[in-house]
Write a protein that holds these residues in place. Structure first.
Motif, short mmCIF file in Angstrom:
data_model
loop_
_atom_site.label_atom_id
_atom_site.label_comp_id
_atom_site.label_asym_id
_atom_site.label_seq_id
_atom_site.Cartn_x
_atom_site.Cartn_y
_atom_site.Cartn_z
N THR A 173 9.19 -47.81 7.62
CA THR A 173 8.78 -46.44 7.38
C THR A 173 9.97 -45.57 6.98
N THR B 276 10.86 -54.10 11.16
CA THR B 276 10.00 -53.42 12.13
C THR B 276 9.24 -52.33 11.40
N ARG B 277 8.18 -51.85 11.99
CA ARG B 277 7.40 -50.77 11.37
C ARG B 277 8.25 -49.52 11.21
N GLU B 278 9.08 -49.25 12.21
CA GLU B 278 9.92 -48.06 12.17
C GLU B 278 10.95 -48.17 11.05
N GLU B 279 11.57 -49.34 10.94
CA GLU B 279 12.58 -49.57 9.90
C GLU B 279 11.95 -49.41 8.51
#
Length: 235
Positions: free
Chosen positions: A75, A70-73
């Motif tokens: 980042t 995911t983008r959060e992971e």
């Protein structure tokens, strides 16, 4: 000269013990795997490599391996463990890859094609049909990814199975990489005893090994040395 990636390192002491070797890339597994590391563990290994480089030595680049992050992971991982290259082992779309390039401009991007029995058949068919099939899937990634890596499909982890795929499927991928202007790396079941055969027959730009340089699931320094020597001294 063919590049070498040693994947699945888990501790700083092993990293220190092989930094003098002509290894081009060290792979850190953030994806679920027997060799998975935390961002904190990866950060420690990255610091060892950076210190070695800052002392005036040639040092490998670090490759973070992820599957459909995911983008959060992503980042969060890159903030704690500043890798040089991101290796995407899932079904990441060209749009997702473009977002990564734009968000992390200093990080190179490698895309993995997991070769299963199904797409082995596609690529080993007539050369023209294989080229068309590969181009249809991969052309949208041109200008977005910096390298292509072929690995054996694993139903649990996607790759890292320790098994070879049919190397006869390599040529059309190699041709596509030449067209795209990027290197082709090959993984999957490589070890000191078979890497020379791969290099002699198919001449990939780089090779990637993990379980093939392990003993009882642990990285074996002597096997790593043997593998690197076989690759770097191959004629």
């Amino acid at each position: 000269m063919t590049t070498v990636k040693i994947c699945g390192l888990k501790d700083s002491e092993m990293v220190k013990s092989i930094l003098h070797l002509p290894i081009d890339y060290i792979g850190l597994m953030f994806a679920k795997s027997k060799r998975q590391v935390t961002p904190a563990q990866a950060s420690d290994m990255i610091r060892v490599i950076k210190d070695y480089r800052e002392a005036g030595n040639s040092a490998p680049l670090t490759v973070g391996v992820l599957v459909n992050p995911t983008r959060e992971e992503l980042t969060a991982i890159i903030a704690e463990a500043p890798i040089d290259i991101l290796q995407l082992h899932g079904q990441e779309t060209p749009e997702e890859c473009r977002w990564i390039r734009e968000t992390f401009p200093g990080v190179k991007l490698w895309k993995v094609v997991s070769v299963s029995q199904a797409n082995q058949g596609d690529a080993a068919g007539s050369s023209e049909s294989a080229r068309q099939s590969i181009a249809a899937v991969l052309n949208p990634y041109i200008g977005i990814v910096d390298a292509l890596l072929l690995d054996t499909f694993d139903p649990v982890y996607g790759g890292g199975s320790g098994k070879t795929f049919s190397w006869e499927t390599i040529p059309p991928y190699r041709e596509w990489c030449r067209h795209a202007g990027i290197p082709l790396l090959v993984a999957g079941g490589l070890q000191p005893d078979n890497v020379g055969e791969l290099l002699g027959a198919y001449a990939p730009d780089g090779v990637d090994v993990s379980s093939g340089v392990e003993t009882d699931g642990v990285k074996d320094r002597n096997k790593i040395i043997s593998f690197v020597e076989r690759v770097k001294h191959h004629v």
